[in-house]
Design a protein around this motif. Structure first.
Motif, PDB file in Angstrom:
ATOM      1  N   SER A 134       0.836  -1.191   0.000  1.00  0.00           N
ATOM      2  CA  SER A 134       0.000   0.000   0.000  1.00  0.00           C
ATOM      3  C   SER A 134       0.873   1.245   0.000  1.00  0.00           C
ATOM      4  O   SER A 134       1.949   1.273   0.597  1.00  0.00           O
ATOM      5  N   ARG A 135       0.394   2.278  -0.679  1.00  0.00           N
ATOM      6  CA  ARG A 135       1.125   3.547  -0.681  1.00  0.00           C
ATOM      7  C   ARG A 135       0.862   4.359   0.582  1.00  0.00           C
ATOM      8  O   ARG A 135       1.504   5.380   0.801  1.00  0.00           O
ATOM      9  N   ARG A 201      -5.877   9.923  -1.023  1.00  0.00           N
ATOM     10  CA  ARG A 201      -4.872   9.147  -1.742  1.00  0.00           C
ATOM     11  C   ARG A 201      -5.215   9.043  -3.226  1.00  0.00           C
ATOM     12  O   ARG A 201      -6.317   8.702  -3.608  1.00  0.00           O
ATOM     13  N   GLU A 202      -4.245   9.362  -4.079  1.00  0.00           N
ATOM     14  CA  GLU A 202      -4.323   9.136  -5.523  1.00  0.00           C
ATOM     15  C   GLU A 202      -5.624   9.627  -6.150  1.00  0.00           C
ATOM     16  O   GLU A 202      -6.398   8.860  -6.710  1.00  0.00           O
ATOM     17  N   TYR A 228      -1.501  11.667   0.075  1.00  0.00           N
ATOM     18  CA  TYR A 228      -0.581  10.718  -0.544  1.00  0.00           C
ATOM     19  C   TYR A 228      -0.796  10.641  -2.055  1.00  0.00           C
ATOM     20  O   TYR A 228      -1.907  10.413  -2.523  1.00  0.00           O
ATOM     21  N   PHE A 229       0.268  10.880  -2.800  1.00  0.00           N
ATOM     22  CA  PHE A 229       0.292  10.667  -4.245  1.00  0.00           C
ATOM     23  C   PHE A 229      -0.819  11.447  -4.964  1.00  0.00           C
ATOM     24  O   PHE A 229      -1.593  10.897  -5.738  1.00  0.00           O
ATOM     25  N   THR A 265       4.680  12.563  -1.888  1.00  0.00           N
ATOM     26  CA  THR A 265       4.667  12.410  -3.342  1.00  0.00           C
ATOM     27  C   THR A 265       3.585  13.265  -3.988  1.00  0.00           C
ATOM     28  O   THR A 265       2.623  12.793  -4.585  1.00  0.00           O
TER      29      THR A 265
END
Length: 307
Positions: A134-135, A201-202, A228-229, A265
């Motif tokens: 997982s990121r 996330r993302e 995140y990301f 990121t």
């Protein structure tokens, strides 16, 4: 039998006779699901009977953990949701809804949800996938799941009024790969008044976490924010065009409880805060910025006429 706790196990299936346990109060189940499609040939063709809950009207706590890509769950879950919606005594529910429409139907029809007796929940909504790595760090995901009212919205492309109504009650929210959203403001900022923990996330189109246009008093209880990301993220909070109006918003003490801010990121991010935002962050204890090569400084002044 009133309590059946098989959490943390890897059941291959559940016998149909389980439906005869009509005195059940608490049931926690955890099913095995293979990552290799060919392995399904060796497993029972049915994970559970779709009607196994139909006679268990007195259940107060229900937890069902499944492999997110197990097609046997997808085939049975609609009937199971229909029976869960009828459980008037339900106060705790851990459940995976692979289709958003199915979840919205549950929210509209559930007796326990609408009479607000469902005081503890952990919902995963949307077509989930099992990730080998997982990121989002495991310890952060663990902290998320420790909250009493959790909503994980995954692989989504819309923001419906019913989703917003669930966010209003949630204390932890995990937005995992929303393909269209540009800021959390699209969920209606008033929905986040009880939120203590938030992960984003993302989300490929997100350019700001918060649009200040309708953000008076945003996230008054939020203690943890993890980002995140987010590839297109330009700023955490998007300012208004008039600094005077911005100052009035910050008098509402947005994010006044925020203790931890994690950013990882986000390559297009150039700075973390507008300088005037620092007045809102008196509770901030930890700021972590990783793999954000575009970041040049922690804060900057709001330019005249910025928007």
């Amino acid at each position: 039998m009133e309590v059946l706790d098989l959490s943390g196990t890897e059941l291959y299936d559940l016998p149909a006779e389980i439906s005869q346990l009509d005195h059940m109060k608490r049931m926690h189940l955890s099913f095995y699901g293979p990552d290799d499609e060919s392995e399904y040939e060796l497993l029972p063709c049915q994970l559970v009977s779709p009607s196994f809950l139909s006679e268990m009207e007195g259940i107060t706590s229900l937890s069902i953990s499944v492999h997110p890509e197990d097609h046997r769950w997808t085939e049975a879950v609609a009937c199971i949701v229909n029976d869960i919606s009828k459980l008037e005594m339900l106060s705790s529910l851990y459940f995976y809804f692979p289709e958003i429409e199915m979840f919205e139907n549950f929210i509209e029809t559930s007796s326990s949800w609408n009479n607000q007796s469902l005081s503890k929940f952990d919902f995963a909504v949307g077509q989930d996938v099992k990730r080998i790595v997982s990121r989002v760090p495991d310890d952060v995901e663990s902290l998320f799941s420790q909250h009493e009212r959790c909503l994980r919205y995954v692989n989504a492309d819309k923001t419906s009024s019913l989703i917003k109504s669930v966010i209003t009650r949630a204390t932890a929210f995990y937005l995992d790969h929303h393909t269209d959203i540009r800021s959390l403001s699209e969920f209606d900022i008033s929905s986040f008044r009880s939120m203590k923990f938030c992960i984003v996330r993302e989300c490929p189109k997100m350019q700001a976490i918060l649009d200040e246009k309708n953000a008076r008093g945003a996230f008054p209880c939020l203690e943890y924010l993890g980002i995140y990301f987010i590839w297109e993220l330009r700023q955490i909070w998007k300012p208004l065009s008039q600094a005077s109006r911005l100052n009035r918003i910050f008098k509402a003490k947005n994010f006044e409880a925020l203790k931890y801010l994690m950013i990882k990121t986000c390559p297009k991010l150039r700075f973390i805060f507008w300088e005037s935002m620092l007045l809102c962050l008196a509770s901030l204890e930890e700021l972590v910025v990783e793999d954000c090569e575009g970041v040049e400084k922690t804060h900057t002044c709001l330019p005249t006429g910025a928007g």
